[in-house]
Design a protein around this motif. Sequence first.
Motif, mmCIF file in Angstrom:
data_model
loop_
_atom_site.group_PDB
_atom_site.id
_atom_site.type_symbol
_atom_site.label_atom_id
_atom_site.label_comp_id
_atom_site.label_asym_id
_atom_site.label_seq_id
_atom_site.Cartn_x
_atom_site.Cartn_y
_atom_site.Cartn_z
ATOM 1 N N SER A 182 5.398 16.727 -7.860
ATOM 2 C CA SER A 182 5.826 15.718 -8.824
ATOM 3 C C SER A 182 4.637 14.830 -9.184
ATOM 4 O O SER A 182 3.627 14.805 -8.484
ATOM 5 N N GLN A 183 4.785 14.087 -10.274
ATOM 6 C CA GLN A 183 3.678 13.260 -10.748
ATOM 7 C C GLN A 183 3.378 12.129 -9.768
ATOM 8 O O GLN A 183 4.245 11.665 -9.050
ATOM 9 N N LYS A 184 2.124 11.723 -9.739
ATOM 10 C CA LYS A 184 1.715 10.604 -8.903
ATOM 11 C C LYS A 184 0.864 9.675 -9.745
ATOM 12 O O LYS A 184 -0.058 10.124 -10.437
ATOM 13 N N ILE A 185 1.176 8.387 -9.696
ATOM 14 C CA ILE A 185 0.447 7.391 -10.474
ATOM 15 C C ILE A 185 -0.095 6.356 -9.517
ATOM 16 O O ILE A 185 0.657 5.803 -8.707
ATOM 17 N N GLU A 186 -1.389 6.081 -9.603
ATOM 18 C CA GLU A 186 -2.008 5.088 -8.728
ATOM 19 C C GLU A 186 -2.698 4.035 -9.568
ATOM 20 O O GLU A 186 -3.503 4.360 -10.438
ATOM 21 N N GLN A 187 -2.374 2.779 -9.291
ATOM 22 C CA GLN A 187 -3.066 1.672 -9.941
ATOM 23 C C GLN A 187 -4.016 1.079 -8.922
ATOM 24 O O GLN A 187 -3.640 0.796 -7.786
ATOM 25 N N ASN A 188 -5.252 0.804 -9.351
ATOM 26 C CA ASN A 188 -6.396 0.672 -8.457
ATOM 27 C C ASN A 188 -6.145 -0.160 -7.219
ATOM 28 O O ASN A 188 -6.508 0.198 -6.117
ATOM 29 N N SER A 189 -5.557 -1.301 -7.376
ATOM 30 C CA SER A 189 -5.320 -2.101 -6.183
ATOM 31 C C SER A 189 -4.068 -2.924 -6.407
ATOM 32 O O SER A 189 -3.648 -3.131 -7.529
ATOM 33 N N GLU A 190 -3.528 -3.397 -5.332
ATOM 34 C CA GLU A 190 -2.327 -4.224 -5.466
ATOM 35 C C GLU A 190 -2.639 -5.558 -6.115
ATOM 36 O O GLU A 190 -1.840 -6.101 -6.864
ATOM 37 N N ALA A 191 -3.842 -6.102 -5.797
ATOM 38 C CA ALA A 191 -4.181 -7.422 -6.313
ATOM 39 C C ALA A 191 -5.640 -7.455 -6.742
ATOM 40 O O ALA A 191 -6.496 -6.809 -6.135
ATOM 41 N N LEU A 192 -5.895 -8.207 -7.803
ATOM 42 C CA LEU A 192 -7.249 -8.360 -8.324
ATOM 43 C C LEU A 192 -7.437 -9.825 -8.700
ATOM 44 O O LEU A 192 -6.646 -10.378 -9.472
ATOM 45 N N ASN A 193 -8.475 -10.448 -8.137
ATOM 46 C CA ASN A 193 -8.794 -11.846 -8.476
ATOM 47 C C ASN A 193 -10.062 -11.861 -9.310
ATOM 48 O O ASN A 193 -11.028 -11.162 -9.002
ATOM 49 N N ILE A 194 -10.068 -12.677 -10.352
ATOM 50 C CA ILE A 194 -11.211 -12.720 -11.241
ATOM 51 C C ILE A 194 -11.400 -14.136 -11.758
ATOM 52 O O ILE A 194 -10.429 -14.903 -11.879
ATOM 53 N N LEU A 196 9.384 9.048 -18.508
ATOM 54 C CA LEU A 196 8.504 7.883 -18.500
ATOM 55 C C LEU A 196 8.401 7.429 -17.060
ATOM 56 O O LEU A 196 9.406 7.086 -16.440
ATOM 57 N N PHE A 197 7.173 7.459 -16.528
ATOM 58 C CA PHE A 197 6.972 7.189 -15.110
ATOM 59 C C PHE A 197 6.027 6.007 -14.945
ATOM 60 O O PHE A 197 4.963 5.974 -15.553
ATOM 61 N N PHE A 198 6.438 5.083 -14.080
ATOM 62 C CA PHE A 198 5.696 3.832 -13.910
ATOM 63 C C PHE A 198 4.874 3.824 -12.637
ATOM 64 O O PHE A 198 5.297 4.348 -11.596
ATOM 65 N N GLY A 199 3.711 3.175 -12.708
ATOM 66 C CA GLY A 199 2.945 2.877 -11.519
ATOM 67 C C GLY A 199 3.512 1.645 -10.836
ATOM 68 O O GLY A 199 4.416 0.980 -11.352
ATOM 69 N N THR A 200 2.958 1.313 -9.656
ATOM 70 C CA THR A 200 3.467 0.185 -8.885
ATOM 71 C C THR A 200 2.915 -1.155 -9.363
ATOM 72 O O THR A 200 3.439 -2.203 -8.997
ATOM 73 N N PRO A 202 9.891 -2.943 -3.861
ATOM 74 C CA PRO A 202 8.525 -3.257 -3.435
ATOM 75 C C PRO A 202 7.744 -1.983 -3.099
ATOM 76 O O PRO A 202 8.247 -1.101 -2.412
ATOM 77 N N GLY A 203 6.525 -1.896 -3.613
ATOM 78 C CA GLY A 203 5.666 -0.760 -3.314
ATOM 79 C C GLY A 203 6.005 0.505 -4.083
ATOM 80 O O GLY A 203 5.368 1.539 -3.884
ATOM 81 N N MET A 204 6.987 0.414 -4.960
ATOM 82 C CA MET A 204 7.364 1.575 -5.759
ATOM 83 C C MET A 204 7.405 1.182 -7.225
ATOM 84 O O MET A 204 7.717 0.052 -7.574
ATOM 85 N N GLY A 205 7.098 2.126 -8.069
ATOM 86 C CA GLY A 205 7.196 1.852 -9.495
ATOM 87 C C GLY A 205 8.647 1.795 -9.936
ATOM 88 O O GLY A 205 9.564 2.153 -9.192
#
Lengths: 112, 115
Positions: A1-13, A100-104, B39-42
């Motif tokens: 099945s498809q897998k979607i990864e978004q780079n990190s849970e949190a990003l501070n800038i 339509l599949f969403f990342g976290t 949480p932790g899932m899309g």
Amino acid sequence: SQKIEQNSEALNIQEGKTATLTCNYTNYSPAYLQWYRQDPGRGPVFLLLIRENEKEKRKERLKVTFDTTLKQSLFHITASQPADSATYLCALGGTGANNLFFGTGTRLTVIP
Amino acid sequence: NAGVTQTPKFQVLKTGQSMTLQCAQDMNHEYMSWYRQDPGMGLRLIHYSVGAGITDQGEVPNGYNVSRSTTEDFPLRLLSAAPSQTSVYFCASSLLQGVAGNTIYFGEGSWLTVV
């Protein structure tokens, strides 16, 4: 099945810098990709769409790239502001009604 | 133009109880759907509808039921609530899903806790 990864849970800038968020995917060939913004306690809000035959899309301070060879999309916010602080979701779409599949999501915090 | 309206915003249920989450849209959209967000899932698709009288299952349909008697309304029914159904539920609508990536409009969410 498809897998979607978004780079990190949190990003501070720091305010004024460019924020770059990453969306990588495997086991799927999307016809398009969307980016959404979600504020705490609210529903996602559509920001941008890019189709598989497009390399780049821009909307005001937002820019999205789509590389189907790398299976990656980059989402840029230039001249970031504290009001840009939110969670950003990428979503991969196909031609079917249920495809339509969403990342976290990545939680972006822009520090004044 | 209210967009997508969900009710209730918050709900606590006891295991085994049933309830209905309401969703209405005033944009004359053909496509409506229900997602859950954990949480932790899309966001995961529960059920969807491409028009009045037509519904189909998404990725995680078990324990949920839907109907679409009008274009505007798409209620989600929990038949016998379980703690695993504790989640945030979002209703969404668009002109037609899967066609050149139409914009999806989400409701504000319904927070459900099953104890």
